[in-house]
Design an enzyme around this catalytic site. Structure first.
Site, mmCIF file in Angstrom:
data_model
loop_
_atom_site.group_PDB
_atom_site.id
_atom_site.type_symbol
_atom_site.label_atom_id
_atom_site.label_comp_id
_atom_site.label_asym_id
_atom_site.label_seq_id
_atom_site.Cartn_x
_atom_site.Cartn_y
_atom_site.Cartn_z
ATOM 1 N N ASP A 104 -9.369 2.870 2.721
ATOM 2 C CA ASP A 104 -10.215 2.024 3.610
ATOM 3 C C ASP A 104 -10.431 3.658 4.773
ATOM 4 O O ASP A 104 -11.352 3.270 5.665
ATOM 5 C CB ASP A 104 -8.505 2.106 4.719
ATOM 6 C CG ASP A 104 -7.867 0.491 3.499
ATOM 7 O OD1 ASP A 104 -8.992 0.344 3.518
ATOM 8 O OD2 ASP A 104 -6.557 0.367 3.649
ATOM 9 N N LYS A 143 0.993 -1.192 0.341
ATOM 10 C CA LYS A 143 -0.156 -0.320 -0.014
ATOM 11 C C LYS A 143 1.045 1.083 -0.185
ATOM 12 O O LYS A 143 0.416 2.257 -0.624
ATOM 13 C CB LYS A 143 -0.606 -0.049 1.411
ATOM 14 C CG LYS A 143 -1.906 -0.927 0.976
ATOM 15 C CD LYS A 143 -3.268 -0.823 2.486
ATOM 16 C CE LYS A 143 -4.449 -2.014 2.175
ATOM 17 N NZ LYS A 143 -4.874 -1.546 3.401
HETATM 18 P P1 NAP Z 1 -0.157 -3.040 9.941
HETATM 19 O O1 NAP Z 1 0.625 -1.274 9.018
HETATM 20 O O2 NAP Z 1 1.515 -3.733 9.555
HETATM 21 O O3 NAP Z 1 -0.735 -2.235 11.351
HETATM 22 C C1 NAP Z 1 -0.130 -3.278 12.514
HETATM 23 C C2 NAP Z 1 -0.222 -2.629 13.362
HETATM 24 O O4 NAP Z 1 -0.675 -3.844 14.483
HETATM 25 C C3 NAP Z 1 0.522 -1.873 14.148
HETATM 26 O O5 NAP Z 1 0.222 -0.440 14.899
HETATM 27 C C4 NAP Z 1 1.528 -2.494 15.153
HETATM 28 O O6 NAP Z 1 1.942 -2.167 16.363
HETATM 29 C C5 NAP Z 1 -0.011 -3.317 16.161
HETATM 30 N N1 NAP Z 1 0.833 -4.800 16.116
HETATM 31 C C6 NAP Z 1 0.728 -6.193 15.596
HETATM 32 N N2 NAP Z 1 0.534 -7.010 16.849
HETATM 33 C C7 NAP Z 1 0.890 -6.192 18.198
HETATM 34 C C8 NAP Z 1 0.880 -7.220 19.298
HETATM 35 N N3 NAP Z 1 1.252 -8.437 19.645
HETATM 36 N N4 NAP Z 1 0.433 -6.436 20.128
HETATM 37 C C9 NAP Z 1 0.347 -5.067 19.957
HETATM 38 N N5 NAP Z 1 0.753 -3.830 18.630
HETATM 39 C C10 NAP Z 1 0.559 -5.046 17.629
HETATM 40 O O7 NAP Z 1 -1.280 -3.072 9.045
HETATM 41 P P2 NAP Z 1 -2.412 -2.396 9.014
HETATM 42 O O8 NAP Z 1 -2.481 -2.129 7.434
HETATM 43 O O9 NAP Z 1 -2.781 -1.480 9.903
HETATM 44 O O10 NAP Z 1 -3.344 -3.755 9.199
HETATM 45 C C11 NAP Z 1 -3.854 -3.906 11.009
HETATM 46 C C12 NAP Z 1 -5.281 -4.659 10.768
HETATM 47 O O11 NAP Z 1 -6.361 -4.276 9.876
HETATM 48 C C13 NAP Z 1 -4.960 -6.329 9.846
HETATM 49 O O12 NAP Z 1 -5.432 -7.181 10.466
HETATM 50 C C14 NAP Z 1 -6.299 -6.074 8.670
HETATM 51 O O13 NAP Z 1 -6.034 -7.381 8.145
HETATM 52 C C15 NAP Z 1 -7.104 -5.142 9.094
HETATM 53 N N6 NAP Z 1 -7.999 -4.469 8.020
HETATM 54 C C16 NAP Z 1 -9.240 -3.949 8.715
HETATM 55 C C17 NAP Z 1 -9.658 -3.824 6.754
HETATM 56 C C18 NAP Z 1 -11.189 -3.814 6.820
HETATM 57 O O14 NAP Z 1 -11.776 -3.987 5.658
HETATM 58 N N7 NAP Z 1 -11.962 -4.183 7.699
HETATM 59 C C19 NAP Z 1 -8.717 -2.752 6.359
HETATM 60 C C20 NAP Z 1 -7.312 -2.742 6.375
HETATM 61 C C21 NAP Z 1 -6.528 -3.858 7.829
HETATM 62 P P3 NAP Z 1 3.558 -2.049 16.483
HETATM 63 O O15 NAP Z 1 3.874 -0.508 15.478
HETATM 64 O O16 NAP Z 1 4.231 -1.406 17.472
HETATM 65 O O17 NAP Z 1 4.271 -2.817 15.284
#
Ligand code: NAP
Length: 275
Positions: free
Chosen positions: A101, A66
């Site tokens: 999003d 992205k």
């Molecule tokens: P990303 O950019 O990889 O960000 C992940 C986030 O989760 C970071 O803030 C990370 O914290 C945190 N995190 C990961 N593991 C953790 C843990 N064990 N404890 C605490 N914090 C943790 O991912 P993203 O693209 O933002 O997506 C996040 C989630 O949203 C995914 O599950 C994705 O499938 C979902 N999503 C859903 C939609 C929808 O339409 N419903 C759309 C987009 C995304 P750090 O910064 O500390 O690493």
């Protein structure tokens, strides 16, 4: 001629976007198909150029592409501010990038709570999804607090917003949730295969809180389960946001009104059937 749309990402095999968009095409009787293409970061530029040459009409972009994809498109201003795109439209000849999003999450929250202006919103996470969601909520006049495991990322994100604060995930979290109207989980915590994980438990919530988990796999996450235990009245799962961001992409590509109900049904049926 049949129009071709798709999603690029890695991994992408389990994406629900094909089932959702193909249901929309079928419902509207459109001669179009939506496919998943596995594309690594190193192949991204070639993939976008190739899609344009092949006459592909539109693409969604997912993890981990992205942010990088922004470099290979003409991005709309909002997507530039967010720093990531999830949609490419090829209809003008040049690939144009959008981020839907945030639009999807805002629509979910407006449907659930009405006016966003003045609401205290606590967002867990500072990754790609948190950036898009917080940008839209901040623009709507919410008072946003970013809570993230890596506090520096929370600080960085908050500094890019107009009216936002940041915290870590320590003891301060409970106090902030107490003062919040809306809690959003925009981390991957609770997502398959770690279904038993949550950053917030029932004892940290109050019944008037709106709890929105953007994780949709599983549909009922541990966080939403805890919210039920706490007597929270307004609980929202991640499927709605998935459908609304997809619907916004669909409208950009086709200019047609997306058949939301058919799209949501296709996603929920696929979740029950395949996961
Ligand atoms: P990303 O950019 O990889 O960000 C992940 C986030 O989760 C970071 O803030 C990370 O914290 C945190 N995190 C990961 N593991 C953790 C843990 N064990 N404890 C605490 N914090 C943790 O991912 P993203 O693209 O933002 O997506 C996040 C989630 O949203 C995914 O599950 C994705 O499938 C979902 N999503 C859903 C939609 C929808 O339409 N419903 C759309 C987009 C995304 P750090 O910064 O500390 O690493």
């Amino acid at each position: 001629m049949k129009k071709i749309y798709g999603i690029i990402g890695d991994p992408v095999a389990h994406s629900l976007s094909p089932v959702m968009h193909n249901a929309a095409f079928e419902k509207l009787g459109m001669d179009a198909v939506y496919l998943a293409f596995r594309v690594s970061k190193s192949e991204l530029e070639d993939a976008i150029r190739g899609a344009k040459s092949l006459g592909i009409s539109g693409l969604n972009v997912t993890i981990p592409l992205k942010e990088k994809a922004l470099s290979f498109v003409d991005a709309e201003e909002v997507a530039k501010k967010i720093g990531a795109i999830n949609t490419i439209d090829f209809s003008s000849g040049t690939p144009v990038g959008y981020n839907t999003d945030g639009i999807g999450s805002l629509r979910v929250l407006k449907e659930t709570t009405g006016e966003i202006k003045g609401k205290n919103v606590l967002i867990l996470g500072a990754g790609g999804a948190a950036k898009a969601i917080s940008f839209y909520l901040d623009t709507e006049g919410a008072k946003v607090t970013i809570a993230n495991r890596t506090k520096e990322r929370a600080a960085q994100l908050a500094s890019n917003l107009r009216n936002a604060d940041f915290i870590g995930l320590g003891a301060e979290l409970k106090k902030h949730i107490n003062a919040s109207d809306i809690l959003i989980n925009a981390t991957s915590v609770g997502m398959h295969p770690n279904e038993n994980a949550t950053l917030v438990s029932a004892d940290m919530m109050h019944p008037d809180l709106v709890v929105f988990d953007i994780v949709y796999n599983p549909m009922e996450t541990k966080l939403l389960n805890e919210a039920k235990r706490a007597g929270v009245k307004k609980i929202v799962d991640g499927v709605k946001m998935l459908v609304y961001q997809g619907a916004a992409s669909f409208k950009i590509w086709t200019k047609e009104e997306p058949p939301i109900k058919a799209m949501e049904k296709a996603v929920r049926d696929a979740m029950i059937r395949d996961y």
